[in-house]
Design a protein around this motif. Sequence first.
Motif, mmCIF file in Angstrom:
data_model
loop_
_atom_site.group_PDB
_atom_site.id
_atom_site.type_symbol
_atom_site.label_atom_id
_atom_site.label_comp_id
_atom_site.label_asym_id
_atom_site.label_seq_id
_atom_site.Cartn_x
_atom_site.Cartn_y
_atom_site.Cartn_z
ATOM 1 N N LEU A 205 -24.425 16.253 12.860
ATOM 2 C CA LEU A 205 -24.835 17.181 11.810
ATOM 3 C C LEU A 205 -23.934 16.992 10.593
ATOM 4 O O LEU A 205 -22.741 16.712 10.750
ATOM 5 N N PRO A 206 -24.484 17.147 9.392
ATOM 6 C CA PRO A 206 -23.649 17.057 8.187
ATOM 7 C C PRO A 206 -22.835 18.323 7.994
ATOM 8 O O PRO A 206 -23.210 19.396 8.493
ATOM 9 N N ILE A 207 -21.736 18.204 7.277
ATOM 10 C CA ILE A 207 -20.897 19.350 6.938
ATOM 11 C C ILE A 207 -20.939 19.488 5.425
ATOM 12 O O ILE A 207 -20.537 18.581 4.697
ATOM 13 N N GLN A 208 -21.453 20.622 4.943
ATOM 14 C CA GLN A 208 -21.680 20.826 3.518
ATOM 15 C C GLN A 208 -21.039 22.135 3.067
ATOM 16 O O GLN A 208 -21.235 23.173 3.693
ATOM 17 N N VAL A 209 -20.301 22.064 1.988
ATOM 18 C CA VAL A 209 -19.668 23.268 1.447
ATOM 19 C C VAL A 209 -19.873 23.333 -0.064
ATOM 20 O O VAL A 209 -18.999 23.741 -0.806
ATOM 21 N N GLY A 210 -21.051 22.913 -0.509
ATOM 22 C CA GLY A 210 -21.326 22.859 -1.941
ATOM 23 C C GLY A 210 -20.893 21.532 -2.500
ATOM 24 O O GLY A 210 -19.876 20.974 -2.099
ATOM 25 N N GLY A 211 -21.676 20.974 -3.381
ATOM 26 C CA GLY A 211 -21.338 19.663 -3.933
ATOM 27 C C GLY A 211 -21.670 18.569 -2.946
ATOM 28 O O GLY A 211 -22.503 18.732 -2.046
ATOM 29 N N PRO A 212 -21.006 17.409 -3.060
ATOM 30 C CA PRO A 212 -21.271 16.289 -2.146
ATOM 31 C C PRO A 212 -20.978 16.665 -0.697
ATOM 32 O O PRO A 212 -20.178 17.567 -0.422
ATOM 33 N N VAL A 213 -21.611 15.980 0.231
ATOM 34 C CA VAL A 213 -21.406 16.231 1.655
ATOM 35 C C VAL A 213 -19.948 15.967 2.008
ATOM 36 O O VAL A 213 -19.382 14.929 1.653
ATOM 37 N N LEU A 214 -19.319 16.905 2.707
ATOM 38 C CA LEU A 214 -17.921 16.766 3.085
ATOM 39 C C LEU A 214 -17.725 15.693 4.149
ATOM 40 O O LEU A 214 -16.775 14.918 4.113
ATOM 41 N N GLY A 215 -18.635 15.646 5.105
ATOM 42 C CA GLY A 215 -18.534 14.698 6.207
ATOM 43 C C GLY A 215 -19.581 15.030 7.253
ATOM 44 O O GLY A 215 -20.602 15.649 6.941
ATOM 45 N N SER A 216 -19.324 14.645 8.497
ATOM 46 C CA SER A 216 -20.267 14.958 9.563
ATOM 47 C C SER A 216 -19.536 15.107 10.887
ATOM 48 O O SER A 216 -18.426 14.604 11.067
ATOM 49 N N LEU A 217 -20.174 15.812 11.798
ATOM 50 C CA LEU A 217 -19.647 16.060 13.136
ATOM 51 C C LEU A 217 -20.627 15.504 14.153
ATOM 52 O O LEU A 217 -21.819 15.804 14.091
ATOM 53 N N ASN A 218 -20.146 14.690 15.081
ATOM 54 C CA ASN A 218 -21.044 14.151 16.095
ATOM 55 C C ASN A 218 -20.697 14.684 17.472
ATOM 56 O O ASN A 218 -19.683 15.354 17.673
ATOM 57 N N LEU A 219 -21.558 14.364 18.421
ATOM 58 C CA LEU A 219 -21.321 14.625 19.839
ATOM 59 C C LEU A 219 -21.688 13.338 20.561
ATOM 60 O O LEU A 219 -22.795 12.823 20.400
ATOM 61 N N ILE A 220 -20.760 12.794 21.345
ATOM 62 C CA ILE A 220 -20.924 11.504 21.999
ATOM 63 C C ILE A 220 -21.245 11.702 23.481
ATOM 64 O O ILE A 220 -20.631 12.542 24.149
ATOM 65 N N PHE A 221 -22.171 10.897 24.004
ATOM 66 C CA PHE A 221 -22.508 10.976 25.427
ATOM 67 C C PHE A 221 -23.059 9.630 25.905
ATOM 68 O O PHE A 221 -23.447 8.783 25.097
#
Length: 261
Positions: A205-221
């Motif tokens: 999922l992307p991580i957004q706090v206004g402006g450009p996307v901050l980064g993303s968080l994954n889940l590995i399996f």
Amino acid sequence: MHRNVRALSRGLALIGELNASGPSNVVQLARRTGLNRTTCYRLLDTLRADGYVTFDETNALFGLTAQVRTLSEGVSSRDLSSQAALPAMFGLLDKVSWPSDFGVFELGSVLIRESTHPFSPLSIHRSMVGRRRSLVRSAMGRAILAASQPSLRREMLETMASLVEEDAPLAGDRRFIESIVSQTRNDGYASSVGGSEAGISAIALPIQVGGPVLGSLNLIFFSSSMTPEVAAGRYLPDMKQAVKDIERRWSAANKARGKVA
């Protein structure tokens, strides 16, 4: 010659352990540093009062604040994002057990800034921080691409084409890029199967706090354990909660940094 100040050495030992292992409770810190719990509590309270350590009452974890990094090279927004990500990632690990990574776009690929791989009983990797993942083949990269504005997406792909040789042909494949962006938006999450490593799948999922996307968080399996669709059905609500927590923490830390500045 003067006698060494043991309290200072012990305090630095705690900072070093938190830096190496990430957020930890006092029992873990006492065991790893060889200090008794009472001493640990006293030193941690002092470091907390001085602004170098934070305490998350939800899970009783001590962690380092951005102020520690000002001792060396200062603090940046990305440092703050890592600080915001770790508590939420450990909270996710408590619920899910599968490891997760937090990554940001840098130099044409996704740089992993934080990871719970060393702490997950289901991980085959112990060191992930500093590794890179493809912007177009990894779930983390696809989450960032799909959440970015078209103009920024083009710039990212151009950078990737010039710096990441193995992914350069995909940067100009308009149909391929549109398909992964469309699928990610339709699904509500990004996914990959064997995109970064054979036998490994991920959702992100992307991580957004206004402006450009901050980064993303994954889940590995493991790909053999479930499909991305099954993983999303089981774990997406917890991932969304973790992302909200990261966004909240980052906004609060950035606001505090602005007040200090």
